[in-house]
Design an enzyme around this catalytic site. Sequence first.
Site, PDB file in Angstrom:
ATOM      1  N   LYS A 170       0.828  -1.203   0.000  1.00 39.17           N
ATOM      2  CA  LYS A 170       0.000   0.000   0.000  1.00 39.17           C
ATOM      3  C   LYS A 170       0.862   1.252   0.000  1.00 39.17           C
ATOM      4  O   LYS A 170       0.543   2.258  -0.625  1.00 39.17           O
ATOM      5  CB  LYS A 170      -0.923  -0.013   1.224  1.00 39.17           C
ATOM      6  CG  LYS A 170      -1.943   1.103   1.247  1.00 39.17           C
ATOM      7  CD  LYS A 170      -2.998   0.891   2.309  1.00 39.17           C
ATOM      8  CE  LYS A 170      -2.408   0.885   3.704  1.00 39.17           C
ATOM      9  NZ  LYS A 170      -3.460   0.828   4.746  1.00 39.17           N
ATOM     10  N   ARG A 271       9.120 -17.930   6.947  1.00 35.56           N
ATOM     11  CA  ARG A 271       9.584 -16.536   7.044  1.00 35.56           C
ATOM     12  C   ARG A 271      10.513 -16.352   8.239  1.00 35.56           C
ATOM     13  O   ARG A 271      11.567 -15.716   8.148  1.00 35.56           O
ATOM     14  CB  ARG A 271       8.372 -15.610   7.159  1.00 35.56           C
ATOM     15  CG  ARG A 271       8.660 -14.111   7.253  1.00 35.56           C
ATOM     16  CD  ARG A 271       7.332 -13.368   7.125  1.00 35.56           C
ATOM     17  NE  ARG A 271       7.358 -12.017   7.630  1.00 35.56           N
ATOM     18  CZ  ARG A 271       7.714 -10.941   6.914  1.00 35.56           C
ATOM     19  NH1 ARG A 271       8.101 -11.089   5.662  1.00 35.56           N
ATOM     20  NH2 ARG A 271       7.672  -9.729   7.441  1.00 35.56           N
ATOM     21  N   HIS A 294       9.596  -4.594   7.888  1.00 34.59           N
ATOM     22  CA  HIS A 294       9.169  -4.163   9.220  1.00 34.59           C
ATOM     23  C   HIS A 294       9.304  -2.654   9.370  1.00 34.59           C
ATOM     24  O   HIS A 294      10.356  -2.095   9.066  1.00 34.59           O
ATOM     25  CB  HIS A 294      10.010  -4.845  10.306  1.00 34.59           C
ATOM     26  CG  HIS A 294       9.753  -6.298  10.446  1.00 34.59           C
ATOM     27  ND1 HIS A 294      10.643  -7.171  11.035  1.00 34.59           N
ATOM     28  CD2 HIS A 294       8.686  -7.066  10.064  1.00 34.59           C
ATOM     29  CE1 HIS A 294      10.145  -8.393  11.016  1.00 34.59           C
ATOM     30  NE2 HIS A 294       8.971  -8.354  10.435  1.00 34.59           N
ATOM     31  N   TYR A 303      14.226 -11.666  16.339  1.00 35.53           N
ATOM     32  CA  TYR A 303      14.919 -12.799  15.737  1.00 35.53           C
ATOM     33  C   TYR A 303      16.356 -12.944  16.237  1.00 35.53           C
ATOM     34  O   TYR A 303      16.952 -13.997  16.111  1.00 35.53           O
ATOM     35  CB  TYR A 303      14.943 -12.656  14.207  1.00 35.53           C
ATOM     36  CG  TYR A 303      13.590 -12.744  13.560  1.00 35.53           C
ATOM     37  CD1 TYR A 303      12.939 -13.968  13.432  1.00 35.53           C
ATOM     38  CD2 TYR A 303      12.957 -11.608  13.071  1.00 35.53           C
ATOM     39  CE1 TYR A 303      11.691 -14.059  12.827  1.00 35.53           C
ATOM     40  CE2 TYR A 303      11.710 -11.687  12.460  1.00 35.53           C
ATOM     41  CZ  TYR A 303      11.083 -12.916  12.349  1.00 35.53           C
ATOM     42  OH  TYR A 303       9.853 -12.991  11.755  1.00 35.53           O
TER      43      TYR A 303
END
Length: 323
Positions: A170, A271, A294, A303
Amino acid sequence: MELWMAEYIKYLQEIKKASKNTIDSYTIDLKQVSVYLEELGVKDFNNVTETNINSYLLSLEKQGISSASINRKLVAIRSFILFAIKRGYIHQDVTERITPPKFEKKQPKGITVSQMEALLNAPDVNTARGKRDKAMLELLYATGMKVSELISLHVEDIVFKFMYVVVREKAGERLLPFGHVAKESLLNYLEERFRVDNKNEDIQNEGHIENMKVESIEETMKSGGFEEYKEEPLFYNRFKEPMTRQGFWKILKEYAKKVGIEEDITPQVIRNSFAIHMLENGADVYSLQELLGHGDISITQRYTSQSVGKTRDVYLRTHPRGK
């Protein structure tokens, strides 16, 4: 109440340009709270109280719904109310003092590199279905994209010349690189797809598709060939319809079972594994943030704890005083 909700969903679609996943989730969430309120005898949202909403959230908790899901439903309700207030339909925000349920942030779950290799090699590439599945799995792991992004891709989004895929969002576009293994898998899949597809009559009449090699497919696409395919979905199901999240999920489960992966594997696990394996092999967290899309670095930093063990092993093996 339902008319206002329908108007809000239309607003999300046409004005906010929300994703299909968001539209589907909000539609379900608002329908569920509407049914609950009607069971209480509340048919006008102006008569809804803070107690009604708290009671609804409590009922969800008793059903065993996760805190994360309850929080999402509260966000949907609150967003609808704010929309209705702006339109003059509702006069107060009864969710204003409601605190979202606290939930424990779980560490991202991934699988090992050897498990991933087994999964990626599971499809039978001697079949058309296997070539498609191999291409999907390889591209998902090579880029770390979301499954919703994977199934939204079009043929034109694959740029073989520079080996990257265009993910359209978007807010703009994200360019995600992929390696030679993913490239080869994609080319093998497209070769099969173009060969059996009867749409390109001119090329088929010339006999090019039947004898076309992977290298020819790549060169033809680089030079602007196969124009009529470019706006088509990259991945179809067996009914020649765009691949769905549910369809991909079933495919993933099938191959995980085939290679003996006992963990509950989902597209998000792929992912996660992409991110964890990248960090273990020296990627910096800011580059990973950009690849994953992100907006907040703290999301990506979740992570890093997964790669601490590997980092410590490297330290102990390489630092002069690590032994």
